[in-house]
Motif scaffolding. Structure first.
Motif, PDB file in Angstrom:
ATOM      1  N   GLY A   1     117.768 113.620 -37.408  1.00 45.98           N
ATOM      2  CA  GLY A   1     118.376 113.421 -36.105  1.00 45.98           C
ATOM      3  C   GLY A   1     119.624 114.275 -35.915  1.00 45.98           C
ATOM      4  N   LEU A   2     120.359 114.466 -37.024  1.00 44.90           N
ATOM      5  CA  LEU A   2     121.586 115.270 -36.929  1.00 44.90           C
ATOM      6  C   LEU A   2     121.255 116.746 -36.669  1.00 44.90           C
ATOM      7  N   ASP A   3     120.170 117.222 -37.346  1.00 43.74           N
ATOM      8  CA  ASP A   3     119.719 118.607 -37.107  1.00 43.74           C
ATOM      9  C   ASP A   3     119.346 118.791 -35.637  1.00 43.74           C
ATOM     10  N   LEU A   4     118.603 117.798 -35.163  1.00 47.10           N
ATOM     11  CA  LEU A   4     118.142 117.844 -33.777  1.00 47.10           C
ATOM     12  C   LEU A   4     119.342 117.874 -32.823  1.00 47.10           C
ATOM     13  N   LEU A   5     120.316 117.001 -33.140  1.00 46.82           N
ATOM     14  CA  LEU A   5     121.524 116.929 -32.309  1.00 46.82           C
ATOM     15  C   LEU A   5     122.226 118.282 -32.245  1.00 46.82           C
ATOM     16  N   GLY A   6     122.365 118.895 -33.418  1.00 45.55           N
ATOM     17  CA  GLY A   6     123.030 120.201 -33.491  1.00 45.55           C
ATOM     18  C   GLY A   6     122.309 121.228 -32.633  1.00 45.55           C
ATOM     19  N   LYS A   7     120.970 121.222 -32.767  1.00 43.13           N
ATOM     20  CA  LYS A   7     120.170 122.210 -32.035  1.00 43.13           C
ATOM     21  C   LYS A   7     120.274 121.997 -30.515  1.00 43.13           C
ATOM     22  N   ILE A   8     120.187 120.728 -30.112  1.00 44.49           N
ATOM     23  CA  ILE A   8     120.260 120.426 -28.669  1.00 44.49           C
ATOM     24  C   ILE A   8     121.603 120.862 -28.093  1.00 44.49           C
ATOM     25  N   LYS A   9     122.677 120.521 -28.823  1.00 49.59           N
ATOM     26  CA  LYS A   9     124.010 120.810 -28.286  1.00 49.59           C
ATOM     27  C   LYS A   9     124.291 122.306 -28.267  1.00 49.59           C
ATOM     28  N   GLN A  10     123.645 123.065 -29.179  1.00 51.55           N
ATOM     29  CA  GLN A  10     123.835 124.517 -29.164  1.00 51.55           C
ATOM     30  C   GLN A  10     123.045 125.169 -28.042  1.00 51.55           C
ATOM     31  N   LYS A  11     121.778 124.744 -27.951  1.00 50.21           N
ATOM     32  CA  LYS A  11     120.843 125.418 -27.077  1.00 50.21           C
ATOM     33  C   LYS A  11     120.998 125.006 -25.595  1.00 50.21           C
ATOM     34  N   TYR A  12     121.080 123.701 -25.420  1.00 51.60           N
ATOM     35  CA  TYR A  12     121.104 123.221 -24.021  1.00 51.60           C
ATOM     36  C   TYR A  12     122.542 122.927 -23.618  1.00 51.60           C
ATOM     37  N   ASN A  13     123.273 124.010 -23.371  1.00 48.78           N
ATOM     38  CA  ASN A  13     124.688 123.785 -23.134  1.00 48.78           C
ATOM     39  C   ASN A  13     125.090 123.811 -21.658  1.00 48.78           C
ATOM     40  N   ALA A  14     124.072 123.932 -20.792  1.00 52.52           N
ATOM     41  CA  ALA A  14     124.491 124.032 -19.390  1.00 52.52           C
ATOM     42  C   ALA A  14     123.650 123.169 -18.434  1.00 52.52           C
ATOM     43  N   PRO A  15     123.937 121.989 -18.233  1.00 48.81           N
ATOM     44  CA  PRO A  15     124.749 121.060 -19.038  1.00 48.81           C
ATOM     45  C   PRO A  15     123.873 120.423 -20.078  1.00 48.81           C
ATOM     46  N   PRO A  16     124.393 120.153 -21.240  1.00 45.23           N
ATOM     47  CA  PRO A  16     123.532 119.561 -22.271  1.00 45.23           C
ATOM     48  C   PRO A  16     123.238 118.108 -21.964  1.00 45.23           C
ATOM     49  N   PRO A  17     122.055 117.635 -22.374  1.00 42.56           N
ATOM     50  CA  PRO A  17     121.761 116.213 -22.156  1.00 42.56           C
ATOM     51  C   PRO A  17     122.630 115.342 -23.055  1.00 42.56           C
TER      52      PRO A  17
END
Lengths: 676, 124
Positions: free
Chosen positions: B65-81
């Protein structure tokens, strides 16, 4: 008859008488020659008949008897054997009257002590048949005075005015003749021939002596070989009892005279002499334990043993009795009579102690042993040294073996402790996994129960409202939730049971097991166990189960194993695999995805459980060591080094195989092969 | 509101559907489920920005889950979910890591659904 006739007749008679006289002389001479020849022949025959060197005296006595019969005009005759290297001569005395000891070595004289002997040297060098020295007047007296310090000659009250000293040579020596008058030519010739015949006897004697020495040496070697063999076969201190009968029989076969023998084994550490005594009949008489200071004999024996020298003591009957009494008083012997062999108690005895590495060989006889006999005992002692050293080696080896055995026993005890702790350690690893594994189903149980509680309230409401269709839907939901509750309750139950099974010692009962389910269960336990310990730990798990291995509803399939044992193996392989991928992950290799795969495979009569990781792999040089007990590459405290070793043992005990394949940098594959 | 729930436990789906049956019925919340981090990323790629909230378990095989969190926050930054982490291990280390990676909230199992519901309402 006229005068002329008478004269002629007388002349004839005279001539005949003269002729007769001549003939008489001739006959006498011939007789003499025949006598001499016959005498020489007798000696020669005797010489050829000599069978042992001990017959020298007897044979020589024949020679001197013959010389005597030939009435050679001599005061004395004798034999001298030259020692060329030292210009010396061994003097043998011969006395015809003494039939027993005809040849006795009397002395060994240097040829330079007197002209009588000195003259022998040039005569021999010039190959003369004999040497002669004539002494007259005061010289005769002087000779006997000089020689009296060397030889025990009869005391001469009256000295002859003249004495003639002849030495008739044979190759190794001479027959010495001492006479008051010069020998006639005839006598000299006789003596020359007799000397030659004696040379024959002597050569025969030397040959026999040599052959006998060889035979004796062989005998001795055989005897020594027996000693070596016997001692080498000794395995315990009890066997040392055999040492005295051995010594006894070997002394017998070597011809050493004795009526008591034994071994003093000297223990410098305990300061004790262990004495093994043999009775005259060869039986073990007594085993004594004497302190070094127990008596003067023991302390003397020990003292001489330390100096590696022979010790001798002479005992009278009283000494023997005193010794026996003191041994009895010290409680070393129970039966004086038996010990003393009372009927044969010696009037006197000579005790000889000959050293070897670990003690003294004791030989007791009525008379002192000769140098040759002591020499024989010494070589026996040497053999004892060598053989005993081997025995000591064996004892050392035995001790070493015992210590290794006790170490092994300790190690086994330690190992079983370690196995227990390894079990507990893996239980510890499991606990966290188990907690997590139980937590999840419990959450579901709780959640679904709560949901059902809400749903039943809604159900009541809907029923009150008369919305039966809606009520039916809710009821179905409740039902399916109840199934979930049951499912997760059972799941938790199975986990607890599994945990109990793991901690319980194996009861060794094989049962038909679904190895897919087993592998899955332990995979989860291992994974969550590690997760609980290390939050950052993560790995992709791939399961590739061969469904043909699953136990069907009708009870087919499955593998006959002790599930908790095989579970332990699987758990161990998973733990190792997760450890390997975590290690590699810590190297921060880009795009590295730690992956652990578990695969089951139905291989006809075999079932395989395969655990694969994509870690760093095991270096080739240690690959064959991974199943060795206590082998670990993990840091101290992280692994007992028993996991794989135990796993190996478990799989082997199932009649299966645990195989490792590894490629450095690519990963490792463990294959559990089980017979279905 | 579209919520993506990521958990390796399949029954989470049923549980959520039961727990939020009213909200689902009233079309207040639309749940989508993924059973691994990888699956979640596939969904997010295919349905860009659809999910406003991601509820993710931390302990999952493969991508955590932490890996996923990192990836989401990096990739979907405008605006991230918004990403809400849910874990059985509510320890400090996990919490801090999640916060550092940009988690919007942190819940520990067993999830108290009444609390979760309140949080969701405040987001709406």
């Amino acid at each position: 008859m006229n005068n002329q006739e008478e004269q002629k007749l007388n002349e004839r008679i005279a001539g005949l008488e003269e002729k007769l006289a001549d003939l008489d002389i001739e006959i006498k001479e011939k007789n003499r020659k025949l006598e001499i020849e016959a005498a020489l022949e007798k000696v020669r025959v005797k010489a050829t008949a000599m069978r042992t060197s001990s017959e020298l005296a007897e044979t020589s006595s024949v020679l001197f008897q013959q010389l005597n019969d030939l009435q050679i005009n001599a005061i004395r005759t004798g034999v001298g054997i030259f020692d060329e290297a030292n210009d010396a001569m061994e003097i043998w005395l011969t006395t015809v009257s003494d039939s027993q000891g005809v040849v006795r070595i009397l002395d060994y004289v240097n040829l330079h002590i007197h002209p009588v002997y000195e003259n022998i040297i040039p005569a021999r060098k010039q190959n003369k048949p004999f040497a002669i020295t004539e002494l007259a007047g005061n010289d005769v007296k002087q000779y006997y005075q000089t020689m009296s310090t060397y030889l025990s000659l009869p005391k001469h009250q009256v000295y002859n005015p003249n004495e003639y000293f002849y030495s008739f040579f044979f190759s190794e020596g001479a027959i010495n003749v001492i006479s008051k008058q010069a020998l006639s030519n005839e006598e000299c010739n006789v003596m020359i021939r007799f000397a030659q015949v004696f040379g024959l006897i002597y050569t025969r004697f030397l040959d026999l002596q040599k052959a006998e020495a060889q035979a004796n040496e062989t005998l001795k070697q055989t005897s020594l070989d027996r000693v070596r063999g016997q001692i080498a076969s000794m395995r315990s201190t009890e066997d040392l009892q055999k040492i005295t009968p051995l010594l006894w029989s070997e002394l017998k076969s070597l011809g050493v005279p004795f009526f008591r023998c034994g071994i003093f084994l000297i223990d410098e550490i305990e300061k004790i002499a262990h004495v093994y005594l043999s009775a005259p009949d060869g039986h073990s008489l007594a085993v004594l334990k004497l302190s070094f200071e127990a008596n003067s004999l023991t302390s003397n024996v020990v003292e001489h043993w330390r100096n590696k020298t022979i010790y001798k003591e002479h005992w009278e009957e009283a000494d023997f009795n005193n010794w026996t009494q003191s041994m009895y008083e010290q409680g070393q012997i129970d039966d004086k009579e038996k010990y003393q062999d009372a009927a044969n108690a010696p009037e006197k005895m000579d005790l000889h102690f000959i050293p070897f590495t670990n003690g003294m060989i004791y030989v007791g006889d009525i008379l002192p042993l000769s140098d040759e006999e002591i020499e024989i005992v010494s070589s026996l002692a040497d053999t004892f040294s060598i053989a005993y050293a081997r025995y000591e080696d064996f004892i050392q080896l035995e001790k070493a073996k015992q210590s290794v055995e006790s170490t092994l026993a300790e190690l086994k005890a330690t190992q079983s402790q370690l196995i227990q702790s390894e079990k507990m350690a893996s239980l510890g690893e499991l606990t966290a996994g188990i907690a997590h594994e139980i937590q999840n189903p419990l959450n579901f149980v709780n959640n679904f129960s709560e949901v059902n509680k809400e749903l039943t309230e809604e159900l009541e409401q809907e029923i009150e409202k008369g919305n039966f269709n809606e009520a039916k839907i809710i009821a179905n939901d409740i039902k399916s939730n109840e199934e979930k509750i049951i499912f997760h309750g059972k799941r938790a139950d199975a986990i607890v049971k599994g945990m109990l099974q793991h901690s319980r010692s194996s009861n060794g009962v094989k049962e038909l097991t679904d190895i897919n389910a087993l592998a899955d269960e332990y995979l989860r336990l291992a994974y969550h166990g590690l997760r609980a310990k290390d939050k950052s730990f993560n790995a992709t798990i791939k399961t590739e189960f061969d469904e043909s291995l699953a136990v069907t509803a009708s009870g087919n399939g499955g593998v006959n194993v002790i599930p908790q044992d095989i579970g332990r193996v699987i758990l161990n392989l998973f733990t190792n695999a997760f450890y390997a991928v975590t290690e590699k992950k810590s190297l921060n290799i880009p795009d590295y995805e730690p992956t652990v795969t578990v695969r089951t495979k139905n291989n006809g009569n075999k079932a395989e459980i395969i655990v694969i990781d994509n870690g760093n792999g095991i270096p080739e040089e240690i690959l064959d060591k991974v199943f060795q007990p206590f082998f670990t590459t993990k840091p101290t405290g992280k692994g007992t080094g028993l996991g794989l070793s135990l796993s190996f043992d478990i799989v082997k005990a199932h009649g299966g195989d645990l195989i490792v394949e590894s490629h450095q940098g690519e990963g490792t594959k463990f294959i559990i092969q089980l017979i279905k | 509101m579209k919520i993506l729930v990521v958990d390796d436990e399949q029954d989470v789906k049923i549980l959520f559907e039961q727990r939020f049956r009213k909200e689902i019925k009233n079309n207040e919340i639309d749940f989508v489920f993924a059973f691994s981090g990888e699956e979640a990323l596939v969904y997010l790629n295919e349905n860009n920005h659809e999910a406003v909230l991601i509820l993710s378990d931390i302990n999952m095989p493969g991508m955590s889950g932490l890996d996923l969190l990192g990836k989401i926050k990096q990739k979907y930054n405008a605006p991230p979910p918004r990403v809400m982490m849910i874990t059985a291990y509510g320890d400090k280390e996990n919490y801090e890591t999640a916060m550092k990676l940009g988690a919007d909230d942190f819940l520990t199992k067993p999830v108290e659904f009444s609390l979760l519901k309140e949080k969701l309402k405040s987001i709406q």
